[in-house]
Design an enzyme around this catalytic site. Sequence first.
Site, short mmCIF file in Angstrom:
data_model
loop_
_atom_site.label_atom_id
_atom_site.label_comp_id
_atom_site.label_asym_id
_atom_site.label_seq_id
_atom_site.Cartn_x
_atom_site.Cartn_y
_atom_site.Cartn_z
CD GLU A 1 -35.06 102.30 18.78
OE1 GLU A 1 -35.05 101.38 18.46
OE2 GLU A 1 -34.24 102.03 19.53
CB SER B 1 -22.27 104.32 4.85
OG SER B 1 -21.32 103.96 6.19
CB ILE C 1 -23.50 102.11 1.10
CG1 ILE C 1 -22.72 103.43 0.48
CG2 ILE C 1 -23.16 101.19 -0.78
CD1 ILE C 1 -20.98 102.60 0.91
CG HIS D 1 -23.25 97.40 -0.47
ND1 HIS D 1 -21.81 97.73 -0.14
CD2 HIS D 1 -23.18 97.60 1.86
CE1 HIS D 1 -21.60 98.23 0.53
NE2 HIS D 1 -22.28 98.46 2.18
NE ARG E 1 -18.62 98.81 9.48
CZ ARG E 1 -17.97 99.77 10.55
NH1 ARG E 1 -17.16 99.50 11.75
NH2 ARG E 1 -17.44 99.94 9.36
CB ILE F 1 -28.43 93.38 11.17
CG1 ILE F 1 -29.11 92.07 11.52
CG2 ILE F 1 -28.81 93.37 10.12
CD1 ILE F 1 -29.37 90.98 10.65
CB CYS G 1 -27.32 125.27 6.20
SG CYS G 1 -26.33 126.61 7.01
CB CYS H 1 -24.39 127.01 10.88
SG CYS H 1 -26.61 126.82 10.61
#
Lengths: 114, 421, 484
Positions: free
Chosen positions: C35, C49, C51, C53, C315, C340, C407, C440
Amino acid sequence: MICISCPVGCHLIVASTRDRITVKGNQCKRGEIYGKEEMLSPKRIVTAVVKIRKKEYCYIPVKTEKPLLKKYIKPLLKELYRLEVDLPVKCGTVLIKNFENTGINVLITRSMKN
Amino acid sequence: MLEKKVNAVVIGGGSAGMAAALSIAEKGYQVAIIEREDTLGGILLQCIHNGFGLQEFKQELTGPEYAQRFEDFVHKNRKINIFLETTAVDITQNDNGTRVVNTYSKKHGVILFSADAVVLAMGCRERNRGNIAIAGTRPAGIFTAGLAQRLLNIDGFIPGKKVVIIGSGDIGLIMARRLTWVGTEVLGVVEIQPFPSGLTRNIVQCLNDFSIPLYLNHVVSRIYGKERVTKVRITPITQDGKIDEKKSFQIACDTILLSVGLIPDMELAKNAGVRINHDTNGPYVNADLMTSQEGIFACGNALHVHDIVDYVTEEARRCGSYVHDYIQGGRVKKQGNVIPGANIKYILPNHYVTHRNNRLYCRPMIVKNNAELFIKINKKFVLQKKLRHIQPSEMISIDLEKDVFKNIQKDQNHTLEVSIR
Amino acid sequence: MKEDCFDVAVIGAGVSGAAIARKLSLYRLKVTLIEKCEDVSFGVSKANSGIIHAGFHHKPATLKSRLEIEGNLMFEKFQQELQFPFKRVGILVAAFSYEEMKTVEKLYQQGIENNVPLIEICNRERLLELEPKLNSDVSGGLYAPTGGIIEPYRYVFALVESAMKNGVKLFTDFKVIRAGYSGGQYTITSAKGRSLKAKYVINAGGLYADEISSLFKAEKYKIFPRKGEEYLLERNSSGFPNHVIFPVPIKNSKGTLVIPTVEGTMMIGPTAEEIKDKEDVATTPENLEKVFSLAMKMIPSISKREIITSFAGLRPAMEGNDFYIDISKKASHFIQVAGIQSPGLTASPAIAEYVKDLLKKDGLKLVEKRDYDPFLKGAMVVRGRTPEEADKLIKKDSAYGNIVCRCENVSEAEVTEAIEKGHTTMDGIKFYTRAGMGKCQGGFCTYKILHLINQKAGISINKITKRGGRSTIVYDTLSDKNIK
């Protein structure tokens, strides 16, 4: 000129003649004193923090007991950032007495135990 | 799991919490102070500058000295139990009406406090870059002024070498001076309003003393920098409040400090069902500083953001005496409504009573010299007061003596309105 | 670095690379995951996001839709094994006109052809029953109950931990700048001068897959960054929906969504904008207005006042509308996993299977390990527990009783765990524990976390960064040398 003695911040008109200085616009005696001093020999209360010896990332707050002449502020700060203090400390103790013969003491403003 | 029964739990061991606890304990009741840090004192500990205590002690003290005085009193008082490194997690209610505060403590595990009353004194948090959505990248080097103050004054870290400060409130101004005094270059203070938010004395001793430019009617419209801040774009605002993009300029810097507002820390309160007032971002309270939840009181910055700690102490002390009355069984007498009138941003508390003096706190929305404050009850004029100088960043305190209510009919619904012109 | 040769080097520790590395850790292979950033998930996957799908957005007979459906079905198993937060909250597509309903019908047909389970077309009443906060002007829509939400970075961290538990070697801060091939082995060199050898290489380089492909003298293609801005709103937001709300899609974009995150906050976005700079992640004021007006059209009770923060991600778009996952025809033993974009996160478990099959096809011998352990212990957190449970936890380790992030109610023990697992940047700890993600935005916890990193990892506070490189948090300690 604006008085900084207290949060009100009176607008002062300070005039200097040959033999004296007049201050107008103040609402209290401190304002008159401030106006004169600011004209002749401006002073400020200086607050800073000083390192605690042998404790990493640990500092103690300090202040000048009375306002200090502006020209001594940088030298004082330089000195304060060089110093190291041992624990325990008590709020009110004198850290530096009569800094550079100005008659001003620097006090510790917080108590801290070991 | 420890269970502790006290008369009152005070959440927060700063200026408000200490004063409230002392006030309750002095009347003979058992109080527990819950404090998440490893020391009492709250935000005062990092406010190493002076200007505190002019009213309370008739002296000008630094923040730590002011806190020290109260800490010494609190430690001497046997009726106050202090729980450090203890965080309140939620407030609930038993079937018999007792309040239970669930806390996590490093030393003791979970401690459940049951009390007749709870005082919210946990102060406020800072509005930050994310909340106000300043466009641009998200590099390192962006701090709220309070965080930078903490890192500098408690841990001894200089946040950066070249700083731009957003917001001319007192915290930003104080940090401008503080940073200059540690050798950092403060390149400017950017203020969206046409006048500075902070005290004039601070403009003088924090900006003028060091020739730090103040850009009024300007905003930081964009932040640049991939890893660390590299520059900001500053844009003027026109008279009608629109961004005048063409007149933008950039300042190269490596650090940004935000002093863009404080918000009472109400998460715990909200979860307990306390109703929030959107004008203050704190709770609605009656004349006894009790919130919409029975037995939960609020004072200090958790109730509304103060600028003078002496007022915090006054309010917290008074709150403590109301808590004492409440614990004794005193319940709310008939209360009239308090509403903000012309040019008033907010006024607290939201109710008043007629059987004792009332201390009200409000904030004006205008800057003016020789202003006049008017108080009406049910549209009938009852009091007028001259104010030498008002500005939004300076809270106004109003003392309403009970003989003001002499001629008010006791059985009617009353609305008290405060205006400033 | 030892000159042992790895069987497989996976370049890029985002959702694709991490899922592939974990899959390969099942076999008796020497695998390395490389990486370029300071921590995993710091590239494209950071701003995802989150999600999962349902599978009705893409044409059948594409790799995207096939792997999306397969991947979606694998998430329960993955969650059980890896213990990351995942909820099948369901996806709603809201239509506001006759034309939009026609598009909804097409999506429904596509869903049926893709074998999306339980997908249904809803009339206005049904839609409002499912989601009362929707704008009552809605005409109707689509409901796919198999859609879900996860925390993408928590997922990547879990994949990497599991891979490492089963023998994969992770190298971060390893930016590939040179690759040579000789004697059936690739020699891969990093910008900081480290190098390693591998027989097979998987290019899961995200935004930089095209540059990696060039370095390895494989296919020439271009990755075009497509920026998406997102806004995070606080917990208990007035507009918090029960399901993920989609508008009807236009052109290449799924649109601006309203997303109830798995941790209880709310996100709106993303936008979609072609840009040139692969490092441009700036947010803009125009998009703030755009995003909020689109979101408020679907859920009117959303308020700008509840913004906690905003961010942008990129993306990795490329020509053609599908994933490019294939054995390279130009470079030996080089597998391309490029382009991807969405639904990459959803497809990731299936991408891993697909890539494993490609490797097998390309001659890699796959023999399962007998001691492969797919399970990870769930993260111990103190928040959300009953007083009794919390007390037990704190008595076991008092650091659970020290709440560092007020928080999000994150304790010192959790931050320590993140540090001990190698996450020593402020962002790494933030993504691992959630400390600093709340209202915060680090105002209270930053100094505490700095001290913990210093105490537990021995890094001096001056050197602690936000996310590696030169993103140091503080400048210096107080010193008289700064006063001139």
